[in-house]
Design a protein around this motif. Structure first.
Motif, PDB file in Angstrom:
ATOM      1  N   ALA A 169      -1.148  14.344  -1.776  1.00 44.83           N
ATOM      2  CA  ALA A 169      -0.948  14.279  -3.230  1.00 44.83           C
ATOM      3  C   ALA A 169      -2.106  13.552  -3.897  1.00 44.83           C
ATOM      4  CB  ALA A 169       0.378  13.594  -3.555  1.00 44.83           C
ATOM      5  N   ILE A 170      -2.564  12.452  -3.300  1.00 39.69           N
ATOM      6  CA  ILE A 170      -3.694  11.704  -3.866  1.00 39.69           C
ATOM      7  C   ILE A 170      -4.940  12.578  -3.878  1.00 39.69           C
ATOM      8  CG2 ILE A 170      -5.240   9.728  -3.535  1.00 39.69           C
ATOM      9  CD1 ILE A 170      -2.763   8.213  -2.384  1.00 39.69           C
ATOM     10  N   LYS A 171      -5.217  13.244  -2.755  1.00 36.87           N
ATOM     11  CA  LYS A 171      -6.404  14.115  -2.667  1.00 36.87           C
ATOM     12  C   LYS A 171      -6.344  15.249  -3.680  1.00 36.87           C
ATOM     13  CE  LYS A 171      -7.348  13.320   2.200  1.00 36.87           C
ATOM     14  NZ  LYS A 171      -7.244  13.877   3.556  1.00 36.87           N
ATOM     15  N   ALA A 216      -9.330   5.507  -6.483  1.00 36.88           N
ATOM     16  CA  ALA A 216     -10.212   6.226  -5.560  1.00 36.88           C
ATOM     17  C   ALA A 216     -11.655   5.996  -5.969  1.00 36.88           C
ATOM     18  CB  ALA A 216      -9.877   7.715  -5.584  1.00 36.88           C
ATOM     19  N   GLN A 217     -12.475   5.637  -5.016  1.00 35.64           N
ATOM     20  CA  GLN A 217     -13.878   5.361  -5.294  1.00 35.64           C
ATOM     21  C   GLN A 217     -14.781   6.240  -4.441  1.00 35.64           C
ATOM     22  OE1 GLN A 217     -14.472   1.191  -4.525  1.00 35.64           O
ATOM     23  NE2 GLN A 217     -13.392   0.570  -6.387  1.00 35.64           N
ATOM     24  N   LYS A 218     -15.945   6.494  -4.983  1.00 37.59           N
ATOM     25  CA  LYS A 218     -16.982   7.194  -4.234  1.00 37.59           C
ATOM     26  C   LYS A 218     -18.270   6.409  -4.435  1.00 37.59           C
ATOM     27  CE  LYS A 218     -18.933  11.556  -3.089  1.00 37.59           C
ATOM     28  NZ  LYS A 218     -18.723  12.968  -3.013  1.00 37.59           N
ATOM     29  N   GLY A 253     -18.752   3.352  -4.041  1.00 40.33           N
ATOM     30  CA  GLY A 253     -18.453   2.084  -4.698  1.00 40.33           C
ATOM     31  C   GLY A 253     -18.087   2.186  -6.163  1.00 40.33           C
ATOM     32  N   GLU A 254     -18.016   3.387  -6.700  1.00 41.10           N
ATOM     33  CA  GLU A 254     -17.690   3.569  -8.117  1.00 41.10           C
ATOM     34  C   GLU A 254     -16.346   4.294  -8.266  1.00 41.10           C
ATOM     35  OE1 GLU A 254     -20.014   5.122 -12.047  1.00 41.10           O
ATOM     36  OE2 GLU A 254     -21.049   4.132 -10.390  1.00 41.10           O
ATOM     37  N   LEU A 255     -15.537   3.829  -9.210  1.00 41.57           N
ATOM     38  CA  LEU A 255     -14.235   4.444  -9.460  1.00 41.57           C
ATOM     39  C   LEU A 255     -14.418   5.872  -9.985  1.00 41.57           C
ATOM     40  CD1 LEU A 255     -11.116   3.904  -9.636  1.00 41.57           C
ATOM     41  CD2 LEU A 255     -11.499   3.365 -12.048  1.00 41.57           C
ATOM     42  N   VAL A 256     -13.807   6.835  -9.281  1.00 40.75           N
ATOM     43  CA  VAL A 256     -13.884   8.231  -9.721  1.00 40.75           C
ATOM     44  C   VAL A 256     -12.560   8.700 -10.298  1.00 40.75           C
ATOM     45  CG1 VAL A 256     -15.755   8.909  -8.175  1.00 40.75           C
ATOM     46  CG2 VAL A 256     -13.382   9.105  -7.397  1.00 40.75           C
ATOM     47  N   GLY A 257     -11.504   7.975 -10.003  1.00 40.46           N
ATOM     48  CA  GLY A 257     -10.193   8.344 -10.519  1.00 40.46           C
ATOM     49  C   GLY A 257      -9.122   7.447  -9.941  1.00 40.46           C
ATOM     50  N   PRO A 288      -7.556   5.050  -0.714  1.00 40.88           N
ATOM     51  CA  PRO A 288      -6.865   4.507  -1.890  1.00 40.88           C
ATOM     52  C   PRO A 288      -5.693   3.571  -1.553  1.00 40.88           C
ATOM     53  CG  PRO A 288      -7.333   6.818  -2.212  1.00 40.88           C
ATOM     54  CD  PRO A 288      -7.680   6.504  -0.783  1.00 40.88           C
ATOM     55  N   GLN A 289      -5.024   3.785  -0.410  1.00 41.31           N
ATOM     56  CA  GLN A 289      -3.904   2.915  -0.047  1.00 41.31           C
ATOM     57  C   GLN A 289      -4.336   1.481   0.219  1.00 41.31           C
ATOM     58  OE1 GLN A 289      -4.549   5.885   1.095  1.00 41.31           O
ATOM     59  NE2 GLN A 289      -2.721   7.064   1.528  1.00 41.31           N
TER      60      GLN A 289
END
Length: 193
Positions: free
Chosen positions: A49-51, A80-82, A84-88, A61-62
């Motif tokens: 669901a997260i993906k 969720a980060q990519k 080191g940056e928050l993507v969502g 994310p957990q």
């Protein structure tokens, strides 16, 4: 002549106790055997669901989960980060206003509050009607993708909003909108981290 064994109260109580003990031991064993696979299945469902609702990420994310009490229950946030940056952020949200009771959703927000995607986690809505909120039943929920509730009214058009209701399922549609609005409000009021 064979002697007939007489049933006594004590014999009946001991027999009932023995049957009860064996049944409870079997249930306890079954619980222990299935506990691990059930937990793994729930975790896999959560991960999927997260993906589904946030852009591609490279963190777990957990590991950064946080919660916020809202309307007598708890919303759970999965940032969720990519690189080191928050993507969502995926938000597990709920409503008790469905036609058949509680509906649980996972709503993915981009950092600015725009809805990336929505996944239905649980519901008991009417098959063929309210269950059309699920992507495998219809594409109804796609109308939320890419919309920012800041300028997209999360209400059905019948109530002056921007959401086209599921045909013959206005109550389910209203409930879905309410759950998404609850997640958005909590996210914008300090749910971002």
């Amino acid at each position: 002549m064979a002697s007939k064994k007489e049933s006594t109260f004590t014999t009946m109580v001991l027999t009932l106790f023995l049957v009860t003990f064996i049944a409870s031991a079997a249930l306890g064993y079954l619980y222990e055997v299935t506990k691990g696979p059930i937990a793994a299945s729930k975790l896999a469902k959560l991960n999927n669901a997260i993906k589904e609702v946030v852009p591609a990420f490279d963190t777990i994310p957990q590991n950064n989960v946080y919660k916020k009490g809202v309307d007598g229950d708890t919303l759970v946030f999965y940032p969720a980060q990519k690189d080191g940056e928050l993507v969502g952020t995926a938000v597990s949200t709920f409503t008790n206003q469905g036609f058949s009771g509680e509906i649980k959703l996972m709503v993915g927000f981009l950092p600015d509050g725009t809805i990336h995607n929505i996944s239905v986690l649980e519901h008991k809505e009417t098959p063929g009607l309210g269950d059309k909120m699920q992507k495998n039943k219809s594409d109804w929920s796609i109308q939320f993708n890419g919309k920012n509730p800041d300028n997209f009214q999360l209400k059905v058009t019948k109530d002056g909003g921007d959401v086209d209701a599921i045909t013959a399922s206005t109550i389910s549609s209203r409930a879905f909108c309410e759950a998404v609005q609850r997640a958005y409000n909590a996210y914008m009021e300090g749910g971002k981290q």
